[in-house]
Design a protein around this motif. Structure first.
Motif, PDB file in Angstrom:
ATOM      1  N   UNK A 293       0.827  -1.211   0.000  1.00  6.24           N
ATOM      2  CA  UNK A 293       0.000   0.000   0.000  1.00  6.24           C
ATOM      3  C   UNK A 293       0.864   1.265   0.000  1.00  6.24           C
ATOM      4  N   UNK A 294       1.948   1.249   0.804  1.00  3.11           N
ATOM      5  CA  UNK A 294       2.786   2.449   0.946  1.00  3.11           C
ATOM      6  C   UNK A 294       4.053   2.391   0.096  1.00  3.11           C
ATOM      7  N   UNK A 295       4.129   1.405  -0.814  1.00  2.00           N
ATOM      8  CA  UNK A 295       5.224   1.303  -1.787  1.00  2.00           C
ATOM      9  C   UNK A 295       6.599   1.139  -1.122  1.00  2.00           C
ATOM     10  N   UNK A 296       6.696   0.182  -0.266  1.00  2.00           N
ATOM     11  CA  UNK A 296       7.952  -0.287   0.334  1.00  2.00           C
ATOM     12  C   UNK A 296       8.707   0.802   1.104  1.00  2.00           C
ATOM     13  N   UNK A 297       8.092   1.409   2.116  1.00  2.00           N
ATOM     14  CA  UNK A 297       8.866   2.344   2.955  1.00  2.00           C
ATOM     15  C   UNK A 297       9.944   1.590   3.716  1.00  2.00           C
ATOM     16  N   UNK A 298      11.074   2.247   3.920  1.00  2.00           N
ATOM     17  CA  UNK A 298      12.249   1.581   4.463  1.00  2.00           C
ATOM     18  C   UNK A 298      11.981   0.947   5.831  1.00  2.00           C
ATOM     19  N   UNK A 299      11.340   1.702   6.726  1.00  2.00           N
ATOM     20  CA  UNK A 299      11.110   1.190   8.077  1.00  2.00           C
ATOM     21  C   UNK A 299      10.230  -0.044   8.090  1.00  2.00           C
ATOM     22  N   UNK A 300       9.165  -0.024   7.311  1.00  2.00           N
ATOM     23  CA  UNK A 300       8.239  -1.166   7.264  1.00  2.00           C
ATOM     24  C   UNK A 300       8.914  -2.366   6.600  1.00  2.00           C
ATOM     25  N   UNK A 301       9.709  -2.120   5.561  1.00  2.00           N
ATOM     26  CA  UNK A 301      10.397  -3.215   4.875  1.00  2.00           C
ATOM     27  C   UNK A 301      11.398  -3.898   5.800  1.00  2.00           C
ATOM     28  N   UNK A 302      12.133  -3.114   6.594  1.00  2.00           N
ATOM     29  CA  UNK A 302      13.077  -3.699   7.554  1.00  2.00           C
ATOM     30  C   UNK A 302      12.316  -4.466   8.633  1.00  2.00           C
ATOM     31  N   UNK A 303      11.208  -3.891   9.113  1.00  2.00           N
ATOM     32  CA  UNK A 303      10.397  -4.586  10.118  1.00  2.00           C
ATOM     33  C   UNK A 303       9.845  -5.897   9.574  1.00  2.00           C
ATOM     34  N   UNK A 304       9.525  -5.933   8.285  1.00  2.00           N
ATOM     35  CA  UNK A 304       9.038  -7.155   7.645  1.00  2.00           C
ATOM     36  C   UNK A 304      10.100  -8.252   7.719  1.00  2.00           C
TER      37      UNK A 304
END
Length: 340
Positions: A293-304
């Motif tokens: 939805x947010x096009x791979x934001x850095x913080x969310x991608x690392x949390x993933x």
């Protein structure tokens, strides 16, 4: 030993998160050589150091922020290596410790260092990058297994046959999660995370563009660099869709395991573990949706990436609990057989 293993587990998780942050920040080649950076032990900062580095690598632009990300990752990974070797030496010198497992982990950390070197020297070749990621996850899982084997007295037992029956299904679920982690690593190493930006699977006539042969070919030819990927859109889209579909399989399988374990258990340890698995699974699902939805934001991608590691730890822990329970549940039967 217990404290050292706990600290080493935390350090391993930090290395995984730092590796994900470095990769997602496009800093994997922040230093073009290994183990130093532009021929030095640290990132060139003084003017004479920068001139020497530029003379040694005239075709490259020195980006200090990316170089520092890469070097910090290496410093932390090097510290982790020393901790793993300390555990290995302790196990070799101490009776009644899992020596073979500790030796295998020590060998794995050496292989991880080699993969780290090849990641740089082979210019982010996807199969090497993915293997490096999987090696980090494997190290984390095996360190937890070593901890559990070294301290089995912390495991509660209950003579409950229903939990013992879950052992084959729990092993299958672990295999399903491992496949998903590998698919995630392959998606990241081929820069396919943004190949589909709609839900539930992909935009357009994606079914007619699937190209599994190219998408999962580990040999992608000779290239000056693999940074930002070399595959065409069809191959990257295939990788991305495969990762999404298997994510649904993983969600169903692990959710079923958590529900069955919670319903079958009579002790709080098993119930808590099933709740942890459910919570981690829900958070990971939300993070995956957020990446799209947010096009791979850095913080969310690392949390993933970090939540995938915690899911793996939870499932290894659950498998150990269930294996321990299955072993405990078989004891009365064996004793009865001997008496007969």
């Amino acid at each position: 030993m217990r404290i050292l293993l706990q600290i080493t587990l935390i350090f391993t998780l930090i290395v995984i998160l730092m590796g994900a942050y470095t990769r997602l920040s496009d800093a994997g080649l922040g230093c073009p050589d290994w183990p130093g950076c532009y021929g030095q032990l640290k990132v060139p900062s003084a003017q004479d150091e920068i001139r020497q580095a530029q003379a040694a690598y005239p075709l490259l632009t020195i980006e200090q922020d990316k170089a520092w990300l890469e070097m910090i990752h290496r410093y932390i990974a090097g510290t982790l290596g020393l901790m793993v070797f300390a555990i290995w030496v302790y196990c070799l010198r101490t009776p009644n410790t899992p020596k073979r497992l500790a030796s295998f982990i020590a060998g794995l950390i050496v292989f991880q260092a080699a993969l780290g070197m090849w990641t740089v020297t082979l210019k982010l070749m996807p199969i090497i990058v993915m293997a490096h990621l999987v090696g980090g996850f494997s190290l984390l899982a095996l360190l937890l297994l070593l901890y559990l084997r070294a301290h089995p007295s912390q495991i509660e037992t209950e003579n409950h046959a229903q939990i013992a029956k879950l052992q084959p299904f729990a092993i299958v679920c672990l295999g399903v999660l491992i496949v998903q982690i590998i698919l995630g690593g392959w998606t990241s190493s081929n820069y396919a995370a943004l190949s589909c930006t709609t839900l539930p699977l992909c935009e357009g006539e994606w079914q007619s563009n699937l190209d599994f042969k190219q998408a999962f070919n580990p040999f992608q030819g000779q290239h000056d660099t693999f940074e930002f990927g070399v595959l065409d859109y069809a191959a990257r889209m295939t990788i991305h869709v495969s990762h999404r579909i298997w994510a649904l399989v993983t969600l169903v399988m692990l959710g079923t395991l958590a529900w069955r374990l919670f319903k079958s258990s009579q002790t709080q340890q098993y119930k808590r573990a099933s709740i942890y698995l459910s919570g981690a699974l829900f958070i990971q699902f939300c993070l995956g949706i957020s990446n799209i939805v947010f096009h791979l934001p850095l913080g969310i991608a690392v949390a993933h990436n970090g939540m995938a590691a915690l899911l793996l730890l939870t499932l290894v822990y659950l498998n150990f609990l269930i294996w321990h329970q299955a072993k405990y549940a078989r004891l009365p039967y064996k004793s009865q057989t001997v008496e007969n």
